[in-house]
Design an enzyme around this catalytic site. Structure first.
Site, PDB file in Angstrom:
ATOM      1  N   PRO A   1       0.747  -1.264  -0.004  1.00 21.18           N
ATOM      2  CA  PRO A   1      -0.036  -0.103  -0.152  1.00 21.18           C
ATOM      3  C   PRO A   1       0.857   1.281   0.136  1.00 21.18           C
ATOM      4  O   PRO A   1       0.322   2.360  -0.469  1.00 21.18           O
ATOM      5  CB  PRO A   1      -0.853  -0.304   1.255  1.00 21.18           C
TER       6      PRO A   1
ATOM      7  N   GLU B   1       0.513  -7.775   9.124  1.00 23.34           N
ATOM      8  CA  GLU B   1       0.411  -6.492   8.845  1.00 23.34           C
ATOM      9  C   GLU B   1       1.395  -6.280   8.003  1.00 23.34           C
ATOM     10  O   GLU B   1       1.364  -4.736   7.619  1.00 23.34           O
ATOM     11  CB  GLU B   1       0.657  -5.976  10.362  1.00 23.34           C
TER      12      GLU B   1
ATOM     13  N   ARG C   1       0.286 -10.536 -20.751  1.00 17.95           N
ATOM     14  CA  ARG C   1      -0.636 -10.311 -22.070  1.00 17.95           C
ATOM     15  C   ARG C   1       0.362  -9.306 -22.813  1.00 17.95           C
ATOM     16  O   ARG C   1      -0.209  -9.090 -24.090  1.00 17.95           O
ATOM     17  CB  ARG C   1      -2.037  -9.777 -21.632  1.00 17.95           C
TER      18      ARG C   1
ATOM     19  N   ASP D   1      -1.930  -0.364 -30.628  1.00 17.32           N
ATOM     20  CA  ASP D   1      -1.388   0.821 -30.987  1.00 17.32           C
ATOM     21  C   ASP D   1      -2.251   1.930 -31.466  1.00 17.32           C
ATOM     22  O   ASP D   1      -1.808   3.095 -31.989  1.00 17.32           O
ATOM     23  CB  ASP D   1      -0.196   0.503 -32.050  1.00 17.32           C
TER      24      ASP D   1
HETATM   25  C1  9D3 Z   1      -5.765  -2.933   8.099  1.00 13.82           C
HETATM   26  C2  9D3 Z   1      -4.265  -3.005   8.134  1.00 13.82           C
HETATM   27  N1  9D3 Z   1      -3.753  -1.736   7.874  1.00 13.82           N
HETATM   28  C3  9D3 Z   1      -3.552  -0.926   8.896  1.00 13.82           C
HETATM   29  C4  9D3 Z   1      -3.516   0.470   8.851  1.00 13.82           C
HETATM   30  C5  9D3 Z   1      -2.434  -1.885   7.184  1.00 13.82           C
HETATM   31  C6  9D3 Z   1      -2.366  -2.621   6.053  1.00 13.82           C
HETATM   32  C7  9D3 Z   1      -1.454  -4.100   6.230  1.00 13.82           C
HETATM   33  C8  9D3 Z   1      -1.516  -4.938   5.195  1.00 13.82           C
HETATM   34  C9  9D3 Z   1      -3.130  -2.558   5.084  1.00 13.82           C
HETATM   35  C10 9D3 Z   1      -3.096  -3.744   4.017  1.00 13.82           C
HETATM   36  C11 9D3 Z   1      -2.311  -4.753   3.916  1.00 13.82           C
HETATM   37  C12 9D3 Z   1      -2.074  -5.719   2.989  1.00 13.82           C
HETATM   38  N2  9D3 Z   1      -2.198  -5.305   1.672  1.00 13.82           N
HETATM   39  C13 9D3 Z   1      -1.402  -5.534   0.643  1.00 13.82           C
HETATM   40  O1  9D3 Z   1      -0.377  -6.272   0.899  1.00 13.82           O
HETATM   41  C14 9D3 Z   1      -1.113  -4.727  -0.629  1.00 13.82           C
HETATM   42  C15 9D3 Z   1      -2.118  -3.594  -1.193  1.00 13.82           C
HETATM   43  C16 9D3 Z   1      -3.467  -3.147  -0.358  1.00 13.82           C
HETATM   44  O2  9D3 Z   1      -3.878  -3.466   0.476  1.00 13.82           O
HETATM   45  N3  9D3 Z   1      -4.037  -2.216  -1.223  1.00 13.82           N
HETATM   46  C17 9D3 Z   1      -3.484  -1.861  -2.554  1.00 13.82           C
HETATM   47  N4  9D3 Z   1      -2.447  -2.277  -3.118  1.00 13.82           N
HETATM   48  C18 9D3 Z   1      -1.806  -3.244  -2.502  1.00 13.82           C
HETATM   49  S1  9D3 Z   1      -0.521  -3.956  -2.698  1.00 13.82           S
HETATM   50  C19 9D3 Z   1      -0.285  -4.845  -1.580  1.00 13.82           C
END
Ligand code: 9D3
Length: 256
Positions: free
Chosen positions: A89, A116, A154, A169
């Protein structure tokens, strides 16, 4: 291209090998996909590779050492150094430009986080690129990894037919798609637009380009702001807007 995936759910990622563009790329040897489970590198018999966060708080954190050991195994299996990508994230937004950039290389390693997250010392020492799928909370990196693999696979030459690659293209690139229709021609009073049944391919192409421009103007004006329309495209879009106004349909929505 070779893609390695470090994941606690290798069977899940492995599903990709059977279907769609990824399966086709694998069968036709344009793509190699291997999954690696960090549980196999746990320092305990139970296969635990997570532990409680320093500083307290909810959830668990993936430990750096088993992941580093897994990455060592991946590196030993690859001929050359490949970038390590972690879906996160906190990453840069993944988009078609990223897919194209990755498709132009020799492959990459995806490290999927669960719980987490991953101990920051592993990220600092080993991760080259963090990529996010947008502002939505998912439960781990596996689905994002699958999105990246699908988008890249792809684009590998030959995975799609040549005609479809050629179409990418054309003007369609960077616009939303025009609507699609198939049989029957009339469905509960809703008819397929007459032009699509006309057999007049020049008219059909013109209609599709007009629809693509119009739908993009209505729903994703930001995509039009970033590109210069040709005089022909401006004329088509003006026609679309005039037709919308005449039919009394919803106009371009007000700015958010
Ligand atoms: C509710 C947990 N959050 C606390 C603030 C943090 C959190 C930890 C782990 C939020 C998401 C995750 C797992 N997400 C991913 O590994 C992830 C992700 C995503 O949640 N949203 C958009 N792209 C991605 S890429 C990897």
């Amino acid at each position: 291209m070779r893609i390695d995936v470090v994941t606690l759910f290798p069977e899940w990622i492995g599903q990709l090998q059977e279907f769609g563009v990824v399966g086709r790329g694998l069968r036709e040897s344009r793509l190699e996909l291997a999954c690696w489970n960090p549980r196999d590198d746990a320092d305990n018999a139970s296969g635990r590779i997570d532990d409680r966060p320093y500083g307290g708080g909810p959830g668990m954190v993936m430990q750096a050492a088993p992941l580093a050991a897994t990455l060592d195994r991946v590196r030993a299996a690859r001929k050359a150094r490949a970038p390590v990508i972690m879906p996160s994230p906190q990453g840069e937004r993944f988009d078609q430009r990223w897919a194209e950039r990755l498709a132009a290389g020799d492959g990459f390693v995806l490290v999927c986080g669960r719980y987490e997250g991953i101990d920051q010392r592993f990220v600092d020492a080993h991760v080259d690129i963090e990529l996010s799928m947008g502002d939505v909370v998912l439960s781990g990196g596996e689905l994002p990894a699958m999105m990246i693999i699908d988008a890249v696979a792809r684009l590998l030459s030959g995975v799609l037919g040549d005609s479809r690659s050629a179409q990418q293209d054309s003007f369609v690139d960077g616009l939303l798609d025009h609507p699609h229709y198939t049989r029957p021609p009339s469905l509960a009073g809703a008819d397929v637009p007459e032009v699509l049944l006309s057999g007049d391919h020049a008219r059909i192409e013109r209609w599709r380009e007009k629809q693509a421009l119009g739908v993009t103007w209505q729903r994703r004006p930001d995509l039009l702001d970033r590109r210069a329309l040709t005089a022909h495209q401006k004329a088509l879009l003006d026609e679309y807007i005039a037709e919308q106004a005449a039919s009394g349909d919803a106009d371009r929505p007000p700015e958010a």
